[in-house]
Design an enzyme around this catalytic site. Sequence first.
Site, PDB file in Angstrom:
ATOM      1  N   ASP A  45      -8.935  43.164 -11.050  1.00 20.58           N
ATOM      2  CA  ASP A  45     -10.159  42.376 -10.902  1.00 20.58           C
ATOM      3  C   ASP A  45     -10.605  41.838 -12.250  1.00 20.58           C
ATOM      4  O   ASP A  45     -11.023  42.589 -13.131  1.00 20.58           O
ATOM      5  CB  ASP A  45     -11.272  43.255 -10.311  1.00 20.58           C
ATOM      6  N   TYR A  50     -15.053  36.928 -18.250  1.00 17.84           N
ATOM      7  CA  TYR A  50     -14.592  38.092 -19.021  1.00 17.84           C
ATOM      8  C   TYR A  50     -13.753  37.658 -20.227  1.00 17.84           C
ATOM      9  O   TYR A  50     -13.527  38.456 -21.142  1.00 17.84           O
ATOM     10  CB  TYR A  50     -13.777  39.074 -18.168  1.00 17.84           C
ATOM     11  N   LYS A  75     -13.051  35.233 -10.704  1.00 15.33           N
ATOM     12  CA  LYS A  75     -14.365  34.796 -10.233  1.00 15.33           C
ATOM     13  C   LYS A  75     -14.801  33.528 -10.945  1.00 15.33           C
ATOM     14  O   LYS A  75     -14.519  33.339 -12.136  1.00 15.33           O
ATOM     15  CB  LYS A  75     -15.416  35.897 -10.492  1.00 15.33           C
ATOM     16  N   HIS A 108     -19.150  34.352  -8.558  1.00 16.06           N
ATOM     17  CA  HIS A 108     -19.526  35.538  -9.327  1.00 16.06           C
ATOM     18  C   HIS A 108     -20.965  35.993  -9.025  1.00 16.06           C
ATOM     19  O   HIS A 108     -21.216  37.188  -8.878  1.00 16.06           O
ATOM     20  CB  HIS A 108     -19.340  35.257 -10.824  1.00 16.06           C
TER      21      HIS A 108
END
Length: 276
Positions: A45, A50, A75, A108
């Site tokens: 994930d 990120y 996401k 997200h």
Amino acid sequence: SPVPTIVLNDGNVIPQLGFGVFQVPEEDVTTVVAEALKVGYRSIDTAAIYGNEEGVGRAIRASGIPRDEIYVTTKLWNSEQGYDSTLRAFDTSMQRLGLDYLDLYLIHWPVPKAGRFVDTFRAFQALKSQGRVKSIGVSNFRIPDLEQVIAETGEIPTVNQIELHPTLAQPELRAFHANNAIATEAWSPLGQGTLLDDPTIVSLAEELDRTPAQVIIRWHLQLGNIVIPKSVTPSRIAENFDVFTFELGAAAMAAINRLDRGTRVGPDPATFSAGL
Ligand code: NAD
């Protein structure tokens, strides 16, 4: 694999235990994901925000594991919501990942005040019809957000990935999901580590000769949640995967269920609008 699978409402299956890489820097993530794959995780994930999609993709491609044996989630970030911007953001994520299809794409955050998650989900539907993503879902959606996206697109998201751990057990959302065939995926399943010294969890762990993290992950699995704990430490990565040879009894489940306080470790989806 010892990991059970969950059948999504579109017929695809997702491993019930996966590996999260929030806050793992790009320069470390390839090693960390390689470690997770070595231990046996087959679901990763990540998210555009990120900043580590490239390293995740590199680890997957270098693993030698067939692509269709690894489940990849990323996401769409808040700033990219909207129909055309979503299509562009998806291309960028796929270029970074270096993969030719994605297993699961999530919105997200709903960012309710922006009012763009329905258009965003319509773009997801287009990507799915093109075969570029197998399943489409959401993250951090509240019941009214879910009701709106279902009413306006006619499609039920496969997954809602939400903050969920023993002190935020989300009973109302889980019931809504169950009634609408939406799979519940738990983020910060360990409360970002804050629940590991909870006295109830610690005493259950001692009783069972397991670790606090294992007890909490078991609680998620037995509730039916998809769960994606994160660690960068090889021994903990392995520990968090070693959860298929014991069970929590009804009394242990009930004791953990009593820890629910409705308290978050992360942002409130009603107001979170970072990136806008
Ligand atoms: P988590 O609950 O998985 O906790 C991770 C932390 O717990 C680690 O950094 C470490 O400090 C500790 N830990 C983990 N295993 C341990 C062990 N066995 N023993 C001792 N300590 C241990 O928190 P998280 O990373 O926030 O959540 C997991 C994943 O969920 C993320 O990596 C990310 O993929 C996802 N996530 C999604 C959202 C979202 O908005 N959709 C938000 C946050 C996280």
